[in-house]
Design an enzyme around this catalytic site. Structure first.
Site, short mmCIF file in Angstrom:
data_model
loop_
_atom_site.label_atom_id
_atom_site.label_comp_id
_atom_site.label_asym_id
_atom_site.label_seq_id
_atom_site.Cartn_x
_atom_site.Cartn_y
_atom_site.Cartn_z
N PRO A 1 0.84 -1.20 0.00
CA PRO A 1 0.00 0.00 0.00
C PRO A 1 0.87 1.25 0.00
O PRO A 1 1.88 1.31 0.69
CB PRO A 1 -0.79 -0.11 1.31
CG PRO A 1 -0.66 -1.53 1.73
CD PRO A 1 0.57 -2.08 1.14
N CYS A 2 0.46 2.24 -0.81
CA CYS A 2 1.34 3.41 -0.99
C CYS A 2 0.89 4.60 -0.15
O CYS A 2 1.56 5.62 -0.15
CB CYS A 2 1.40 3.79 -2.45
SG CYS A 2 -0.21 4.14 -3.17
N GLN A 3 -0.21 4.51 0.58
CA GLN A 3 -0.71 5.67 1.32
C GLN A 3 0.36 6.31 2.21
O GLN A 3 0.46 7.53 2.25
CB GLN A 3 -1.94 5.32 2.16
CG GLN A 3 -3.23 5.25 1.37
CD GLN A 3 -3.37 3.92 0.65
OE1 GLN A 3 -2.52 3.05 0.78
NE2 GLN A 3 -4.41 3.77 -0.14
#
Ligand SMILES: C[S@@+](CC[C@H](N)C(=O)[O-])C[C@H]1O[C@@H](n2cnc3c(N)ncnc32)[C@H](O)[C@@H]1O
Length: 377
Positions: free
Chosen positions: A94-96
């Site tokens: 996940p890149c958040q």
């Protein structure tokens, strides 16, 4: 497994080495779909979001494992790769925590922060022949990436920021990509080597059936446009392709636009332009007020299907079961979070070209295998 035997055998059969992949954090399968199209045998996708199960399995040949990556072990992966010439571990964590929107927050408080290190743990445990990951460009300068890179002992790596538009993705999308190999030096193939050309909003969605805001195409429930308020309808009617709220009469402007600081909101509320790539598709790209997501001509935001096509998903990619109600937030999340399948294909073709070249080199008479590069059985 041992490099000379694996790749040498494959070349001896006159074929391309068979690469078996496992896709961690697989989402709806954007990366998997592209890898499979390139010729990689992706045997399983792993994700803890149950909403990914249907799109992943309805469009891809591999199994979907609804599981937390933290609970996986190297042994689990080894059993999924069994019988292949070359093993691949793909993982778009996940890149958040790394996105520009999160810069001000403490990244370490985000539970997703450690997911890249989980990927690194599995690399250390399972020692795949090949690795790939994709993330937002901000990751490149982050300590967490440096730690991950430090852990890739024995791997040759290529990493860089890729402009997806150069590979024919009709979208401004810059992504950080890493590919790594225990078999030898590796790099991502260039657009010119792959024969891809730039694409536009028109070439992608110009011939889609017209839609009215708040309606769906009877033949494709995903070709659905979100409903708009009366105010937003007046706003989009006052918007030209490529323009912004600055061209609206003052009465239509939002309070944030009227403030001086509203200058920073130039990209919000706008129409796309036919002859350019679309803006980056996000998880909220189905809303006119969430970015430049207005249709170039029709008075509505792009539909979910159009967003998926701008992400290079094929037109018939299934996101919801037949007869199931379409939830904009769910499908939008799956589409916006995806690796564009085209980028997956670029990565897959690069990995296959690399494994094939290694196999051919090793099959040449008199080639001595570097024992350091050999994976223990
Ligand atoms: C950027 S998206 C991946 C998109 C996917 N690679 C594609 O191409 O469609 C990240 C995914 O990681 C999943 N995820 C987050 N934490 C996870 C965990 N601990 N275990 C498994 N999946 C996780 C999310 O549900 C989300 O689908």
């Amino acid at each position: 497994m041992e490099v000379e035997r694996k790749c040498g055998q494959a070349a001896g059969r006159g074929g391309t080495p068979r690469i078996a992949g496992v896709d961690l954090f697989c989402g709806a399968g954007g990366l998997t779909y592209g890898l499979v199209k390139a010729g990689v045998d992706v045997r399983a996708g792993v994700d803890l979001d149950p909403e990914c199960a249907y799109p992943y399995t309805a469009n891809n040949p591999g199994r979907f494992l609804e599981q937390d990556v933290r609970a996986l072990s190297g042994r689990d992966l080894a059993s999924l790769w069994r019988g292949a010439d070359v093993s691949l571990l793909a993982g778009c964590a996940p890149c958040q925590p790394f996105s520009t929107y999160s810069q001000a927050r403490d990244r370490r408080s985000n539970r997703d922060w450690g997911m890249l290190l989980e990927f690194g743990r599995l690399v250390a445990e399972a020692q795949p022949d090949l690795i790939t990951m994709e993330n937002v460009p901000q990751l490149a300068g982050d300590d967490v990436f440096m730690s991950f890179l430090d852990g890739l002992k024995g791997y040759s790596t290529w990493h860089g920021v890729v402009d997806c538009a150069e590979y024919g993705v009709p979208q401004q999308r810059r992504r950080f990509v890493l590919i790594a190999s225990r078999l030898g030096p590796i790099s991502l193939l260039l657009p010119v080597e792959l024969g891809y050309r730039r694409a536009t909003v028109w070439s992608a969605i110009g011939r889609m059936p017209p839609l009215v805001q708040g309606s769906a195409d009877p033949h494709d429930p995903i070709h659905a446009a979100a409903g708009m308020s009366a105010l937003n309808l007046r706003r989009i009617r006052a918007s030209s392709p490529g323009g912004s709220w600055r061209e609206w009469p003052p009465a239509l402007r939002a309070a944030c636009h009227r403030r001086e600081s509203g200058a920073g909101y130039g990209a919000v509320y706008g129409r796309m332009e036919w002859d350019r790539p679309a803006p980056t598709m996000t998880t909220l790209c189905h809303g006119f007020g969430n970015g430049r997501f207005g249709h170039p001509q029709q008075d509505r935001a792009i539909s979910l299907r159009e967003a998926a096509i701008l992400q290079t998903f094929p037109k018939r990619y299934k996101f919801v079961r037949p007869g199931e109600r379409v939830k904009f937030t769910t499908v939008g999340r799956l589409i916006g979070n995806a690796v564009p399948p085209r980028l997956g294909e670029v990565i897959g073709r690069s990995l296959i070209a690399h494994a094939t070249a290694v196999a051919e080199r090793r099959a040449e008479p008199g080639v001595v295998v570097d024992r350091e590069a050999v994976t223990p059985d």
